[in-house]
Design a protein around this motif. Structure first.
Motif, PDB file in Angstrom:
ATOM      1  N   TYR A  11       5.337   5.902  -1.217  1.00 34.63           N
ATOM      2  CA  TYR A  11       4.588   6.894  -1.979  1.00 34.63           C
ATOM      3  C   TYR A  11       4.468   6.461  -3.434  1.00 34.63           C
ATOM      4  CZ  TYR A  11       5.841   9.396   2.192  1.00 34.63           C
ATOM      5  OH  TYR A  11       6.022   9.744   3.491  1.00 34.63           O
ATOM      6  N   GLN A  12       3.349   6.853  -4.054  1.00 32.61           N
ATOM      7  CA  GLN A  12       3.090   6.507  -5.446  1.00 32.61           C
ATOM      8  C   GLN A  12       2.458   7.707  -6.133  1.00 32.61           C
ATOM      9  OE1 GLN A  12       0.395   3.209  -5.852  1.00 32.61           O
ATOM     10  NE2 GLN A  12       0.210   3.446  -8.052  1.00 32.61           N
ATOM     11  N   LYS A  71       6.697  27.036  -8.009  1.00 31.89           N
ATOM     12  CA  LYS A  71       7.429  25.773  -7.919  1.00 31.89           C
ATOM     13  C   LYS A  71       6.432  24.624  -7.860  1.00 31.89           C
ATOM     14  CE  LYS A  71      11.570  27.567  -5.752  1.00 31.89           C
ATOM     15  NZ  LYS A  71      12.558  27.365  -4.703  1.00 31.89           N
ATOM     16  N   TRP A  72       6.929  23.418  -8.122  1.00 30.01           N
ATOM     17  CA  TRP A  72       6.098  22.219  -8.131  1.00 30.01           C
ATOM     18  C   TRP A  72       6.263  21.461  -6.830  1.00 30.01           C
ATOM     19  CZ3 TRP A  72       2.633  21.491 -11.920  1.00 30.01           C
ATOM     20  CH2 TRP A  72       2.784  22.257 -13.074  1.00 30.01           C
ATOM     21  N   TYR A  73       5.145  20.967  -6.296  1.00 32.25           N
ATOM     22  CA  TYR A  73       5.135  20.269  -5.011  1.00 32.25           C
ATOM     23  C   TYR A  73       4.258  19.021  -5.091  1.00 32.25           C
ATOM     24  CZ  TYR A  73       6.859  24.740  -3.263  1.00 32.25           C
ATOM     25  OH  TYR A  73       7.583  25.877  -3.055  1.00 32.25           O
ATOM     26  N   ALA A  74       4.616  18.022  -4.293  1.00 34.20           N
ATOM     27  CA  ALA A  74       3.776  16.837  -4.142  1.00 34.20           C
ATOM     28  C   ALA A  74       2.707  17.141  -3.093  1.00 34.20           C
ATOM     29  CB  ALA A  74       4.611  15.643  -3.695  1.00 34.20           C
ATOM     30  N   MET A 128       0.843  -1.186   0.000  1.00 37.35           N
ATOM     31  CA  MET A 128       0.000   0.000   0.000  1.00 37.35           C
ATOM     32  C   MET A 128       0.886   1.246   0.000  1.00 37.35           C
ATOM     33  SD  MET A 128      -3.175  -1.018   2.469  1.00 37.35           S
ATOM     34  CE  MET A 128      -2.200  -1.335   3.922  1.00 37.35           C
ATOM     35  N   SER A 129       0.428   2.230  -0.739  1.00 39.79           N
ATOM     36  CA  SER A 129       1.194   3.463  -0.875  1.00 39.79           C
ATOM     37  C   SER A 129       0.294   4.668  -0.671  1.00 39.79           C
ATOM     38  CB  SER A 129       1.809   3.562  -2.265  1.00 39.79           C
ATOM     39  OG  SER A 129       2.648   2.474  -2.526  1.00 39.79           O
ATOM     40  N   ILE A 130       0.905   5.739  -0.218  1.00 40.35           N
ATOM     41  CA  ILE A 130       0.209   7.019  -0.126  1.00 40.35           C
ATOM     42  C   ILE A 130       0.311   7.656  -1.504  1.00 40.35           C
ATOM     43  CG2 ILE A 130       0.219   9.306   0.914  1.00 40.35           C
ATOM     44  CD1 ILE A 130       1.430   7.940   3.429  1.00 40.35           C
ATOM     45  N   LYS A 131      -0.822   7.953  -2.097  1.00 39.68           N
ATOM     46  CA  LYS A 131      -0.829   8.521  -3.440  1.00 39.68           C
ATOM     47  C   LYS A 131      -0.679  10.041  -3.366  1.00 39.68           C
ATOM     48  CE  LYS A 131      -3.461   4.715  -5.357  1.00 39.68           C
ATOM     49  NZ  LYS A 131      -3.282   3.878  -4.186  1.00 39.68           N
ATOM     50  N   PHE A 132       0.013  10.577  -4.361  1.00 41.15           N
ATOM     51  CA  PHE A 132       0.193  12.028  -4.422  1.00 41.15           C
ATOM     52  C   PHE A 132       0.080  12.484  -5.868  1.00 41.15           C
ATOM     53  CE2 PHE A 132       4.459  10.435  -5.138  1.00 41.15           C
ATOM     54  CZ  PHE A 132       4.997  11.293  -6.083  1.00 41.15           C
ATOM     55  N   MET A 152       3.732   4.216  11.178  1.00 38.62           N
ATOM     56  CA  MET A 152       3.156   4.104   9.840  1.00 38.62           C
ATOM     57  C   MET A 152       3.684   5.214   8.934  1.00 38.62           C
ATOM     58  SD  MET A 152       0.660   5.606   7.693  1.00 38.62           S
ATOM     59  CE  MET A 152      -0.221   6.611   8.858  1.00 38.62           C
ATOM     60  N   ILE A 153       3.773   6.432   9.465  1.00 37.09           N
ATOM     61  CA  ILE A 153       4.276   7.563   8.688  1.00 37.09           C
ATOM     62  C   ILE A 153       5.739   7.337   8.300  1.00 37.09           C
ATOM     63  CG2 ILE A 153       4.867  10.026   8.796  1.00 37.09           C
ATOM     64  CD1 ILE A 153       2.335  10.344  10.595  1.00 37.09           C
TER      65      ILE A 153
END
Length: 128
Positions: A123-124, A21-24, A1-5, A117-118
């Motif tokens: 991440y995905q 600027k670009w950020y997740a 399982m991944s945290i999606k961004f 967990m954090i």
């Protein structure tokens, strides 16, 4: 399982003339309800879903009352809840009263289990 961004572009509000600027940013991927939690707990135990829902409702009702009374609510090693305030500043202590309070919030602090967990999260990047 991944945290999606997903990736978003933001300007710096302090330096509006700078290039953005670009950020997740985390993206929700569905939701889990109190009903879902009770169904899961019932499936992995001998307690009925109705009994679990009744207990959870009672616990959250008590937590709400205790927060309103200024208590810290510790939920095992899962998380802690505590009231927080935003207030207009005053030059003198005697000038501070309830009319200076602008916002009330509930501060959430993860406990050991959620902090782990954090730390272990993967991440995905969400496509599209």
């Amino acid at each position: 399982m991944s945290i999606k961004f997903r990736v978003i572009q933001k300007k710096n509000p302090i330096k509006p003339d700078d290039a953005p600027k670009w950020y997740a940013t985390a993206v929700a991927d569905g939701e889990t309800t109190l009903e879902d939690l009770a169904s899961y707990a019932s499936a992995v135990s001998t307690v009925s879903k109705g009994d679990i829902l009744a207990v959870m409702e009672s616990c959250f009702s008590k937590a709400s009352q205790d927060l309103a009374d200024g208590k810290i609510v510790r939920v095992g090693e899962y998380f802690t809840l505590q009231m927080g305030l935003s207030c207009e500043g005053s030059d003198h202590e005697t000038e501070v009263n309830s009319s200076k309070i602008k916002k009330c919030r509930i501060n959430f602090r993860p406990g050991k289990m959620l902090s782990k967990m954090i730390r272990l999260a993967k991440y995905q990047k969400k496509q599209g």
